[in-house]
Design a protein around this motif. Structure first.
Motif, short mmCIF file in Angstrom:
data_model
loop_
_atom_site.label_atom_id
_atom_site.label_comp_id
_atom_site.label_asym_id
_atom_site.label_seq_id
_atom_site.Cartn_x
_atom_site.Cartn_y
_atom_site.Cartn_z
N SER A 9 25.86 97.30 43.73
CA SER A 9 26.34 98.56 43.17
C SER A 9 26.06 98.69 41.68
O SER A 9 25.92 99.80 41.16
N ILE A 10 25.95 97.55 40.98
CA ILE A 10 25.67 97.60 39.53
C ILE A 10 24.30 97.01 39.21
O ILE A 10 23.83 97.09 38.07
N GLY A 11 23.65 96.39 40.21
CA GLY A 11 22.31 95.85 40.01
C GLY A 11 22.24 94.69 39.04
O GLY A 11 21.22 94.50 38.37
N PRO A 48 15.32 91.03 39.14
CA PRO A 48 14.87 89.66 39.40
C PRO A 48 16.00 88.65 39.24
O PRO A 48 17.01 88.90 38.57
N LEU A 49 15.82 87.51 39.86
CA LEU A 49 16.75 86.40 39.69
C LEU A 49 16.80 85.95 38.23
O LEU A 49 15.78 86.06 37.52
N PRO A 50 17.94 85.43 37.78
CA PRO A 50 18.00 84.91 36.41
C PRO A 50 17.05 83.75 36.16
O PRO A 50 16.69 83.48 35.03
N PRO A 79 10.82 84.69 40.15
CA PRO A 79 12.20 85.17 40.23
C PRO A 79 12.30 86.50 40.97
O PRO A 79 13.38 87.10 41.06
N LEU A 80 11.19 86.97 41.52
CA LEU A 80 11.11 88.29 42.12
C LEU A 80 12.09 88.46 43.28
O LEU A 80 12.20 87.60 44.16
N MET A 81 12.80 89.61 43.29
CA MET A 81 13.62 90.00 44.43
C MET A 81 13.15 91.37 44.90
O MET A 81 13.08 92.31 44.12
N GLN A 82 12.82 91.45 46.19
CA GLN A 82 12.35 92.71 46.77
C GLN A 82 13.23 93.12 47.94
O GLN A 82 13.72 92.26 48.68
N ILE A 127 19.38 96.99 54.27
CA ILE A 127 18.45 96.30 53.38
C ILE A 127 18.26 94.83 53.75
O ILE A 127 19.22 94.08 53.95
N ILE A 128 17.00 94.44 53.83
CA ILE A 128 16.63 93.03 53.91
C ILE A 128 16.11 92.63 52.53
O ILE A 128 15.19 93.27 52.00
N ALA A 129 16.70 91.60 51.93
CA ALA A 129 16.29 91.15 50.60
C ALA A 129 15.51 89.84 50.72
O ALA A 129 15.91 88.93 51.44
N VAL A 130 14.39 89.77 49.99
CA VAL A 130 13.59 88.55 49.91
C VAL A 130 13.67 88.02 48.49
O VAL A 130 13.38 88.74 47.52
N LEU A 131 14.09 86.77 48.35
CA LEU A 131 14.40 86.18 47.04
C LEU A 131 13.46 85.03 46.70
O LEU A 131 13.24 84.13 47.52
N GLY A 132 12.95 85.03 45.47
CA GLY A 132 12.21 83.89 44.94
C GLY A 132 11.03 83.48 45.78
O GLY A 132 10.35 84.31 46.39
#
Length: 346
Positions: free
Chosen positions: A134-136, A89-91, A72-75, A50-55
């Motif tokens: 693991s818990i999201g 999403p980010l807090p 705050p989107l995380m994909q 997985i590659i994660a893109v944040l904010g």
């Protein structure tokens, strides 16, 4: 500097539909586009796939001319399946996030945010969180000290430690248009969940930098290029810190980056740090660089590694194995966010 907050989706659509994309050729390959155009985000790798893109910043609504906003989107992108999914999403909505992965968890250690000021601006925030796949869920971490809160730091990981070098505290989008670069260096110990006290010569860079490339190779933290107090005040320096000998402090490499630039993306393949694109190019109407240059950390020298398929700034690369992945970014200085997603194979 153009006001990002004032760029309409009408302008965005014009830019991305009228600028032609160069013909794809080795060593670049196109992957599935990000579901939304994205800029000033951060990219990390969650092994094995997985590659994660944040904010970052995205269009408010693809069907209207509303302005662009911080998200705050995380994909997540699956390398194996070449598909994107949306995750927790980010807090807090942030751009220019300082983020890294340690032991399979995503750490976010401050960034820039829209504080709803009358004059549009992004300011440093010290919010810190950790995400457990693991818990999201996101959990709160000890915040950065307010005096060193910043975004756009060069970030590196060494064992359980996350290194933040330089960064910026303010990016004003109107008025004085201040861009306040800093020389602060911070290290967060993920095992002890605390910020470390650093020796005197390790706690500051030789000079303030933001939007620089950052990487850890063979126990050394590298800060490559970047800028100081504005997009056109670009730099060619390479700062180096031996993370096994913090007391020795930062050194300046004898080898300068061939193309001074800030707003770069950087990814590691083997012992080389590849630096992509950037902004502050006075020779191009777009203001964006297309150069790809590689710093050989063993030989301490630079190599020409070609040109980007689509020149960009405001993106964030990640090296995985023998490839470097480069999602999104902007094709005009300060603006022009796109959804393009490329992989580079040296």
């Amino acid at each position: 500097m153009l006001s990002v907050m004032q760029i309409s989706l009408t302008l965005f659509t014009l830019l991305t539909t009228t600028i032609s994309h160069p013909t794809e050729s080795r060593p670049w390959h196109s992957l599935a586009s990000i579901p939304l155009p994205r800029q000033e985000h951060t990219t990390v790798f969650l092994a094995p796939d997985i590659i994660a893109v944040l904010g970052g910043i995205i269009p408010s609504n693809p069907s209207t001319t509303l302005p662009i906003f911080t998200t705050p989107l995380m994909q997540f992108y699956s390398i194996e399946n070449n598909i994107w999914t949306t995750s927790t999403p980010l807090p807090r909505a942030m751009n220019h996030i300082n983020a890294a992965v340690v032991d399979g968890r995503i750490y976010v250690l401050g960034g820039l945010a829209d504080l709803n000021e009358p004059a549009p601006a992004w300011r440093a925030v010290n919010d810190s969180f950790v995400y457990t796949p693991s818990i999201g869920l996101w959990e709160t971490l000890p915040e950065m000290r307010p005096s060193v809160a910043r975004g756009s730091a060069a970030v590196g990981v060494y064992g359980s430690m996350i290194v933040l070098a330089g960064g910026m505290t303010d990016l004003e989008l109107s008025g004085a248009r201040a861009q306040n670069s800093v020389d602060d260096v911070s290290i967060f110990d993920t095992q002890k969940k605390r910020w470390l006290d650093l020796p005197r010569w390790a706690r500051r860079l030789p000079e303030a930098r933001d939007h620089a490339g950052g990487a850890v190779v063979s126990g050394k933290m590298y800060v490559l290029g970047g800028r100081n107090q504005g997009q056109e005040n670009v730099k060619d320096t390479v700062f180096v810190l031996d993370l096994e000998d913090l007391g020795a402090g930062w050194k300046i490499s004898r080898s300068r980056m061939p193309t001074p630039r800030g707003g770069v993306a950087a990814g590691v393949v083997g012992g080389k740090v590849y630096v992509f694109g950037g902004e502050g190019n006075k020779e191009m109407e777009s203001g964006v660089f297309d150069q790809v240059e590689a710093y050989d950390t063993v030989r301490e020298c630079w190599e020409d590694a070609g040109r980007m398929r689509l020149p960009r700034h405001g993106t964030y690369a990640v090296g995985i194995g023998k490839r470097v992945y480069v999602p999104g970014g902007g094709i005009l200085q300060s603006a022009g966010l796109v959804a393009d997603f490329d992989v580079f194979e040296p």
